[in-house]
Scaffold this motif. Structure first.
Motif, mmCIF file in Angstrom:
data_model
loop_
_atom_site.group_PDB
_atom_site.id
_atom_site.type_symbol
_atom_site.label_atom_id
_atom_site.label_comp_id
_atom_site.label_asym_id
_atom_site.label_seq_id
_atom_site.Cartn_x
_atom_site.Cartn_y
_atom_site.Cartn_z
ATOM 1 N N GLU A 1 0.832 -1.204 0.000
ATOM 2 C CA GLU A 1 0.000 0.000 0.000
ATOM 3 C C GLU A 1 0.870 1.259 0.000
ATOM 4 N N ASN B 1 2.422 1.523 -3.442
ATOM 5 C CA ASN B 1 1.402 1.925 -4.414
ATOM 6 C C ASN B 1 1.096 3.418 -4.304
ATOM 7 N N ARG B 2 0.964 3.888 -3.074
ATOM 8 C CA ARG B 2 0.600 5.292 -2.840
ATOM 9 C C ARG B 2 1.735 6.247 -3.183
ATOM 10 N N LYS C 1 1.736 4.776 -8.295
ATOM 11 C CA LYS C 1 0.778 5.692 -8.931
ATOM 12 C C LYS C 1 1.506 6.772 -9.726
ATOM 13 N N PRO D 1 -0.528 1.799 -11.109
ATOM 14 C CA PRO D 1 -1.273 1.645 -9.851
ATOM 15 C C PRO D 1 -1.828 0.233 -9.669
ATOM 16 N N LEU D 2 -2.013 -0.151 -8.410
ATOM 17 C CA LEU D 2 -2.543 -1.475 -8.078
ATOM 18 C C LEU D 2 -3.890 -1.338 -7.365
ATOM 19 N N THR D 3 -4.775 -2.285 -7.610
ATOM 20 C CA THR D 3 -6.045 -2.330 -6.890
ATOM 21 C C THR D 3 -5.837 -3.058 -5.562
ATOM 22 N N LYS D 4 -6.798 -2.913 -4.662
ATOM 23 C CA LYS D 4 -6.712 -3.608 -3.368
ATOM 24 C C LYS D 4 -6.706 -5.116 -3.563
ATOM 25 N N VAL D 5 -7.462 -5.583 -4.535
ATOM 26 C CA VAL D 5 -7.508 -7.027 -4.814
ATOM 27 C C VAL D 5 -6.136 -7.527 -5.262
ATOM 28 N N THR D 6 -5.498 -6.777 -6.164
ATOM 29 C CA THR D 6 -4.169 -7.171 -6.646
ATOM 30 C C THR D 6 -3.146 -7.130 -5.517
#
Length: 231
Positions: free
Chosen positions: A98, A101-102, A106, A111-116
């Motif tokens: 996280e 990603n943040r 990004k 960017p990555l999704t929460k699922v990924t």
């Protein structure tokens, strides 16, 4: 009782083990592993030196620290490695991803999704390799764009042959000598980028040394704490 030298020898052993593993393939026994061709990813990953030995591609990259080291190599100013601590628990792995990603992904438009993120943290082989393929593609596109920008910034011909030597053309030395063709100039540009790449490798190795030194200090602190508890 364990001595400080033993701790250092243990870390040194890890370094030597890593160097020995550089040419070895990263094997995965997942039943779904035949769905994707991982060979190009494995070859790419094996070209790097990391702060810890490579053992299994899915587990190694599940806490995001090795991804952070790759990004540090190509975009050193975009990331601080101290923000990413090696983790074994799922919650800490997710926290690393996280943060990455943040703060970084990004900005790199990856960017990555929460699922990924959850799949990566759970060492899902397909998710890890798909992400690494995307990162590899991003690196290749970035390097291609740099080469194009370098060529655009230079006007052909750039060099002349003067008395058997290659001389860069300037406003003051335009002459009737034989110009080098564009293919040769492109080769020169690629060699310039190669020099930059080698400089990155030197910086990257310096960073890894710093990371390992920090881990040695952490181990020494743990050792001192253990000694005090036994007293």
């Amino acid at each position: 009782m364990t001595s400080n030298s033993t701790v250092i020898e243990s870390v040194t052993s890890d370094v030597e083990s890593e160097l020995c593993n550089l040419s070895l393939p990263l094997i995965n026994n997942s039943p779904n592993s035949n769905k994707i061709d991982y060979s190009s990813v494995v070859q790419w990953i094996n070209s790097f030196e990391f702060s810890r030995p490579k053992r299994n591609i899915a587990r190694d990259f599940s806490d995001a620290t090795m991804v952070a080291e790759i990004i540090k190599y190509y975009w050193p100013k975009t990331i601080e490695l101290h923000n990413y601590i090696p983790a074994s628990s799922l919650s800490n792995k997710i926290s690393n991803w996280e943060t990455l990603n943040r703060k970084v992904l990004k900005k790199l438009k990856l960017p990555l999704t929460k699922v990924t993120i959850k799949k990566l943290s759970m060492a899902d082989m397909d998710a890890v390799c798909q992400f690494l393929k995307s990162l590899k593609c991003l690196v290749e596109n970035d390097e291609h764009e740099k080469l194009i920008e370098l060529e655009k910034s230079q006007t052909y011909p750039l060099y002349v042959i003067d008395n058997g030597e290659m001389v860069q053309v300037t406003e003051n030395n335009t002459s009737r000598n034989k110009y080098l063709d564009q293919d040769v100039v492109r080769l020169i540009n690629k060699l310039k980028l190669k020099i930059v790449d080698l400089e990155h490798k030197v910086d990257h190795l310096s960073t890894l040394i710093h990371v390992k030194d920090r881990r040695i200090n952490d181990l020494q602190l743990q050792l001192n704490h253990t000694k005090k508890e036994k007293q």
